[in-house]
Motif scaffolding. Structure first.
Motif, PDB file in Angstrom:
ATOM      1  N   ASN A  51      40.081  31.399  21.698  1.00 29.95           N
ATOM      2  CA  ASN A  51      40.546  30.069  22.066  1.00 29.95           C
ATOM      3  C   ASN A  51      41.461  29.942  22.949  1.00 29.95           C
ATOM      4  OD1 ASN A  51      40.609  29.425  19.477  1.00 29.95           O
ATOM      5  ND2 ASN A  51      42.113  30.343  18.605  1.00 29.95           N
ATOM      6  N   ASP A  52      41.244  31.103  23.705  1.00 27.99           N
ATOM      7  CA  ASP A  52      41.938  30.607  25.947  1.00 27.99           C
ATOM      8  C   ASP A  52      41.309  31.140  26.648  1.00 27.99           C
ATOM      9  OD1 ASP A  52      43.057  30.886  27.987  1.00 27.99           O
ATOM     10  OD2 ASP A  52      44.779  32.806  27.273  1.00 27.99           O
ATOM     11  N   GLN A  53      40.517  29.696  26.967  1.00 27.08           N
ATOM     12  CA  GLN A  53      39.390  29.724  28.629  1.00 27.08           C
ATOM     13  C   GLN A  53      39.589  31.351  29.413  1.00 27.08           C
ATOM     14  OE1 GLN A  53      36.521  28.077  28.686  1.00 27.08           O
ATOM     15  NE2 GLN A  53      37.111  26.995  26.424  1.00 27.08           N
ATOM     16  N   LYS A  54      40.331  31.266  29.402  1.00 26.44           N
ATOM     17  CA  LYS A  54      41.042  32.004  30.844  1.00 26.44           C
ATOM     18  C   LYS A  54      40.535  33.122  30.362  1.00 26.44           C
ATOM     19  CE  LYS A  54      45.135  30.191  32.291  1.00 26.44           C
ATOM     20  NZ  LYS A  54      46.584  29.582  32.192  1.00 26.44           N
ATOM     21  N   HIS A  56      37.532  33.766  29.115  1.00 28.22           N
ATOM     22  CA  HIS A  56      35.810  33.684  28.760  1.00 28.22           C
ATOM     23  C   HIS A  56      36.051  34.924  29.729  1.00 28.22           C
ATOM     24  CE1 HIS A  56      36.022  30.639  25.644  1.00 28.22           C
ATOM     25  NE2 HIS A  56      36.994  31.354  25.432  1.00 28.22           N
ATOM     26  N   ASN A 138      29.149  36.981  32.245  1.00 30.53           N
ATOM     27  CA  ASN A 138      29.519  36.083  30.427  1.00 30.53           C
ATOM     28  C   ASN A 138      27.589  36.258  29.562  1.00 30.53           C
ATOM     29  OD1 ASN A 138      32.270  36.423  31.190  1.00 30.53           O
ATOM     30  ND2 ASN A 138      31.679  34.063  30.372  1.00 30.53           N
TER      31      ASN A 138
END
Length: 315
Positions: A51-54, A56, A138
């Motif tokens: 849920n936290d893009q940071k 990823h 990623n």
């Protein structure tokens, strides 16, 4: 085994490895509590990262993968042991038993692979800090993770492939759940050949992954010596989390797998204890280690609690 043993059609197995446990309900409740805490903690880690893009980033994707492995690893055996100890359900059908064996062994193998890849990730981060994100993206992390899951499945597929064709002479499992040694001992054949076959695979995986982790840390130590004091402190804090996780996993595994094959004799209680510890302890420790030693996740948890307290005060 003697020729007097007659093969029988086994539709279900009886789990007899926990019959000698004193105060089984108390032990089962402890396992239940540890299991639930481990699963919930790992799910929370996964949800935070998704849920936290940071978050990823490759390191957090690998933490997420480790959490998935831990959930599968502990869920493969814990419910069965809890059912035996708490509810007295000592039987398991043949097919679910083989599925449990496959899931447990896959989790066991994937735990090694996950820890090895995480060591490589830390080596890259320490040795190539400016090019780290270009080397390990990623997409590459996800491809590598997918590849390792495929390799793990291929290794573990050997186990049911060797068990399914064999006739069974017994229906009682000597251990706490459906792992490979327990199932193979119910067959009518000499188990030593199959134990030796699996030992070769296990030794290869243990030697490869543990050696890879050790070599990674030799490289990390070399680069840390060349770094400034502040960088050394940051690198040490980052790597300590991984070292704690590695120790929690490999210590009982080495005792169970290597020392027993070298002639160390364990009682049934000692073997079951090490088995249960090797399943529950890493799955419980891992999420908390990465929660409390990874600043981003720790700060996110603290902020959630602060918001919750603030809302309660307003109400």
């Amino acid at each position: 085994m003697t020729s007097q043993n007659v093969s029988v059609r086994v539709s279900e197995f009886i789990i007899g490895g926990l019959d000698l446990v004193q105060r089984p309900i108390a032990v089962g409740v402890v396992i239940l509590i540890v299991y639930l805490v481990a699963v919930v903690a790992n799910i929370i880690n996964i949800l935070f990262i998704i849920n936290d893009q940071k978050l990823h980033k490759p390191m957090y994707l690998l933490i997420c993968n480790l959490a998935v492995v831990d959930i599968m690893y502990t869920s493969s055996a814990s419910p069965t042991m809890i059912g035996v100890l708490v509810a007295g359900v000592k039987t398991i059908s043949y097919v679910p038993c083989l599925i449990q064996m496959f899931a447990f062994q896959l989790g066991w193998v994937m735990e090694m692979f996950a820890l090895a890849v995480m060591a490589f990730d830390r080596l890259l981060a320490v040795s190539c800090p400016f090019h780290y994100h270009s080397y390990l993206t990623n997409a590459r992390t996800l491809v590598l993770t997918y590849f390792l899951w495929m390799v793990g499945c291929c290794f573990v597929a050997v186990l049911p492939a060797t068990v399914i064709p064999l006739p069974h002479c017994y229906s009682v499992l000597k251990y706490a759940f459906c792992d490979y040694p327990a199932v193979i001992r119910t067959t009518c054949v000499d188990p030593n050949y199959y134990f030796n076959l699996v030992s070769i695979i296990i030794f290869f995986l243990l030697f490869f992954t543990f050696s890879f982790i050790c070599l990674s840390y030799i490289g990390i130590i070399f680069f840390v010596k060349l770094s400034s004091h502040s960088d050394k402190k940051k690198m040490g804090s980052t790597c300590l989390s991984h070292l704690i996780v590695v120790t929690c996993y490999y210590f009982p595994v080495f005792v169970l797998v290597i020392l027993t094959r070298l002639g160390v004799v364990l009682t049934l209680e000692e073997r079951n204890g090490l088995n249960i510890g090797s399943i529950l302890v890493p799955s419980l420790v891992n999420p908390f280690v990465y929660c409390f030693r990874t600043n981003e996740i720790k700060n996110k948890i603290v902020n959630i609690f602060k918001k919750s307290i603030h809302l309660n005060i307003i109400k």
